[in-house]
Design a protein around this motif. Structure first.
Motif, PDB file in Angstrom:
ATOM      1  N   LYS A   1       0.825  -1.210   0.000  1.00  0.00           N
ATOM      2  CA  LYS A   1       0.000   0.000   0.000  1.00  0.00           C
ATOM      3  C   LYS A   1       0.858   1.260   0.000  1.00  0.00           C
ATOM      4  O   LYS A   1       2.030   1.229   0.344  1.00  0.00           O
ATOM      5  N   ARG A   2       0.202   2.364  -0.365  1.00  0.00           N
ATOM      6  CA  ARG A   2       0.870   3.662  -0.452  1.00  0.00           C
ATOM      7  C   ARG A   2       1.693   3.953   0.807  1.00  0.00           C
ATOM      8  O   ARG A   2       1.191   3.853   1.919  1.00  0.00           O
ATOM      9  N   HIS A   3       2.954   4.328   0.609  1.00  0.00           N
ATOM     10  CA  HIS A   3       3.853   4.595   1.736  1.00  0.00           C
ATOM     11  C   HIS A   3       5.007   5.474   1.287  1.00  0.00           C
ATOM     12  O   HIS A   3       5.223   5.682   0.091  1.00  0.00           O
ATOM     13  N   LEU A   4       5.746   5.976   2.252  1.00  0.00           N
ATOM     14  CA  LEU A   4       7.003   6.685   1.990  1.00  0.00           C
ATOM     15  C   LEU A   4       8.133   5.779   2.485  1.00  0.00           C
ATOM     16  O   LEU A   4       7.967   5.076   3.480  1.00  0.00           O
ATOM     17  N   ASP A   5       9.291   5.841   1.819  1.00  0.00           N
ATOM     18  CA  ASP A   5      10.411   5.011   2.254  1.00  0.00           C
ATOM     19  C   ASP A   5      11.216   5.673   3.375  1.00  0.00           C
ATOM     20  O   ASP A   5      12.039   5.017   4.019  1.00  0.00           O
TER      21      ASP A   5
ATOM     22  N   HIS B   1       4.377   6.103  -2.695  1.00  0.00           N
ATOM     23  CA  HIS B   1       4.216   5.160  -3.810  1.00  0.00           C
ATOM     24  C   HIS B   1       3.559   3.894  -3.307  1.00  0.00           C
ATOM     25  O   HIS B   1       3.510   3.652  -2.101  1.00  0.00           O
ATOM     26  N   GLU B   2       3.040   3.124  -4.245  1.00  0.00           N
ATOM     27  CA  GLU B   2       2.398   1.868  -3.875  1.00  0.00           C
ATOM     28  C   GLU B   2       2.664   0.821  -4.950  1.00  0.00           C
ATOM     29  O   GLU B   2       3.002   1.164  -6.083  1.00  0.00           O
ATOM     30  N   VAL B   3       2.497  -0.428  -4.566  1.00  0.00           N
ATOM     31  CA  VAL B   3       2.560  -1.520  -5.538  1.00  0.00           C
ATOM     32  C   VAL B   3       1.165  -2.127  -5.598  1.00  0.00           C
ATOM     33  O   VAL B   3       0.625  -2.586  -4.588  1.00  0.00           O
ATOM     34  N   ARG B   4       0.566  -2.071  -6.796  1.00  0.00           N
ATOM     35  CA  ARG B   4      -0.752  -2.659  -6.970  1.00  0.00           C
ATOM     36  C   ARG B   4      -0.682  -4.185  -6.903  1.00  0.00           C
ATOM     37  O   ARG B   4       0.379  -4.767  -7.191  1.00  0.00           O
TER      38      ARG B   4
ATOM     39  N   GLY C   1       0.469  -5.510 -10.613  1.00  0.00           N
ATOM     40  CA  GLY C   1       1.752  -5.301  -9.955  1.00  0.00           C
ATOM     41  C   GLY C   1       2.461  -4.008 -10.330  1.00  0.00           C
ATOM     42  O   GLY C   1       3.675  -3.885 -10.141  1.00  0.00           O
ATOM     43  N   GLU C   2       1.698  -3.012 -10.831  1.00  0.00           N
ATOM     44  CA  GLU C   2       2.350  -1.761 -11.218  1.00  0.00           C
ATOM     45  C   GLU C   2       2.818  -0.997  -9.982  1.00  0.00           C
ATOM     46  O   GLU C   2       2.203  -1.058  -8.923  1.00  0.00           O
ATOM     47  N   LEU C   3       3.911  -0.272 -10.165  1.00  0.00           N
ATOM     48  CA  LEU C   3       4.331   0.707  -9.164  1.00  0.00           C
ATOM     49  C   LEU C   3       3.626   2.014  -9.522  1.00  0.00           C
ATOM     50  O   LEU C   3       3.609   2.411 -10.689  1.00  0.00           O
ATOM     51  N   VAL C   4       3.008   2.664  -8.535  1.00  0.00           N
ATOM     52  CA  VAL C   4       2.452   4.000  -8.780  1.00  0.00           C
ATOM     53  C   VAL C   4       3.199   4.984  -7.901  1.00  0.00           C
ATOM     54  O   VAL C   4       3.262   4.823  -6.680  1.00  0.00           O
ATOM     55  N   LEU C   5       3.796   5.971  -8.574  1.00  0.00           N
ATOM     56  CA  LEU C   5       4.645   6.955  -7.915  1.00  0.00           C
ATOM     57  C   LEU C   5       3.883   8.273  -7.856  1.00  0.00           C
ATOM     58  O   LEU C   5       3.520   8.829  -8.895  1.00  0.00           O
TER      59      LEU C   5
ATOM     60  N   VAL D   1       2.393   5.727 -13.421  1.00  0.00           N
ATOM     61  CA  VAL D   1       2.336   4.261 -13.352  1.00  0.00           C
ATOM     62  C   VAL D   1       3.564   3.657 -14.035  1.00  0.00           C
ATOM     63  O   VAL D   1       3.909   4.045 -15.150  1.00  0.00           O
ATOM     64  N   VAL D   2       4.226   2.747 -13.354  1.00  0.00           N
ATOM     65  CA  VAL D   2       5.397   2.063 -13.908  1.00  0.00           C
ATOM     66  C   VAL D   2       5.092   0.571 -14.010  1.00  0.00           C
ATOM     67  O   VAL D   2       4.729  -0.069 -13.021  1.00  0.00           O
ATOM     68  N   ILE D   3       5.243   0.023 -15.211  1.00  0.00           N
ATOM     69  CA  ILE D   3       5.067  -1.425 -15.420  1.00  0.00           C
ATOM     70  C   ILE D   3       6.382  -2.110 -15.015  1.00  0.00           C
ATOM     71  O   ILE D   3       7.452  -1.662 -15.430  1.00  0.00           O
ATOM     72  N   PRO D   4       6.289  -3.179 -14.213  1.00  0.00           N
ATOM     73  CA  PRO D   4       7.527  -3.804 -13.710  1.00  0.00           C
ATOM     74  C   PRO D   4       8.234  -4.679 -14.744  1.00  0.00           C
ATOM     75  O   PRO D   4       8.460  -5.874 -14.536  1.00  0.00           O
TER      76      PRO D   4
END
Ligand code: OGA
Ligand code: MN
Length: 216
Positions: free
Chosen positions: A123-127, A186-189, A153-157, A168-171
């Motif tokens: 889920k959406r978070h900060l590192d 960001h999150e990972v779907r 499994g997309e990354l959303v920044l 949206v970034v496709i892995p």
């Protein structure tokens, strides 16, 4: 071979530095040298699933397993294997070049393989959190051959706390994403297929603890 891979990557690292200074993030398809990416892919494939421990949130503080926020499996890269060392060497060269071009004072690098099984997400978070000045730059590399749109499994920044749209970034295999750790939630779907990646963080020396962190 290592040297030529590094030379190849020099222009790439400059592009990343420019992106970071202009917009705080960089998305680079097919960025990891092909040989290295394939060796990492092979390594993660043969690595026994048992070597992956359930991912902890904030491993330095607690080792809480909070499956409501994330569920994936990780394995820290410590340079035990040859390909692990090759990866760390590549990251070290990136670190040096980013320091040279951006004066970030990056001091150390930590990274782990991650395996998201079907149904896993983050889920959406900060590192990193403001004021703790520790993780400065986050990095993700994807090791999935022939990823399909239905695999999810997309990354959303997200640009900031308020951004609800995101990028949206496709892995896809070899794609490298770098972003400022404190700035981009960001999150990972949900992944609908086994999803392999490396997540890493460049850190500055955290002086708030009153000690010098050993470089890693
Ligand atoms: C992380 C993370 C993103 C990804 O491990 O902190 O946000 O795309 N990973 O795997
Ligand atoms: Mn993250």
């Amino acid at each position: 071979m290592l040297d030529s891979a590094h030379q190849e990557s020099s222009a790439l690292f400059s592009d990343i530095a420019e992106d970071i200074s202009n917009k705080g993030f960089s998305i680079q398809p097919a960025a990891v040298p092909a040989g290295l990416a394939h060796r990492l892919r092979q390594h993660v494939k043969v690595m026994d699933d048992q070597r992956f421990g359930a991912a902890g949130i904030g491993r330095d503080l607690t080792n809480n397993h909070n499956e409501a926020i994330r569920c994936d499996q990780i394995c820290w890269i410590d340079g035990e294997s040859e390909v692990g060392r090759e990866w760390l060497q590549w990251a070290a060269i990136m670190q040096r070049q980013l320091n040279r071009e951006l004066y970030l004072g990056l001091f150390s690098f930590e990274s782990h393989f991650a395996h998201y099984r079907v149904g896993d997400f983050y889920k959406r978070h900060l590192d990193a959190f403001k004021g703790q000045a520790n993780r400065v730059l986050s990095l993700v590399v994807y090791l999935n051959e022939s990823w399909q749109p239905q695999d999810g499994g997309e990354l959303v920044l997200y640009a900031d706390e308020r951004d609800m749209t995101g990028t949206v970034v496709i892995p896809n295999f070899g794609t490298l994403v770098v972003f400022l750790s404190e700035q981009f939630p960001h999150e990972v779907r949900v992944a609908h297929h086994d999803r392999y990646s490396i997540a890493g963080w460049f850190r500055i020396n955290s002086s708030d603890t009153g000690r010098v962190d050993p470089p890693s």
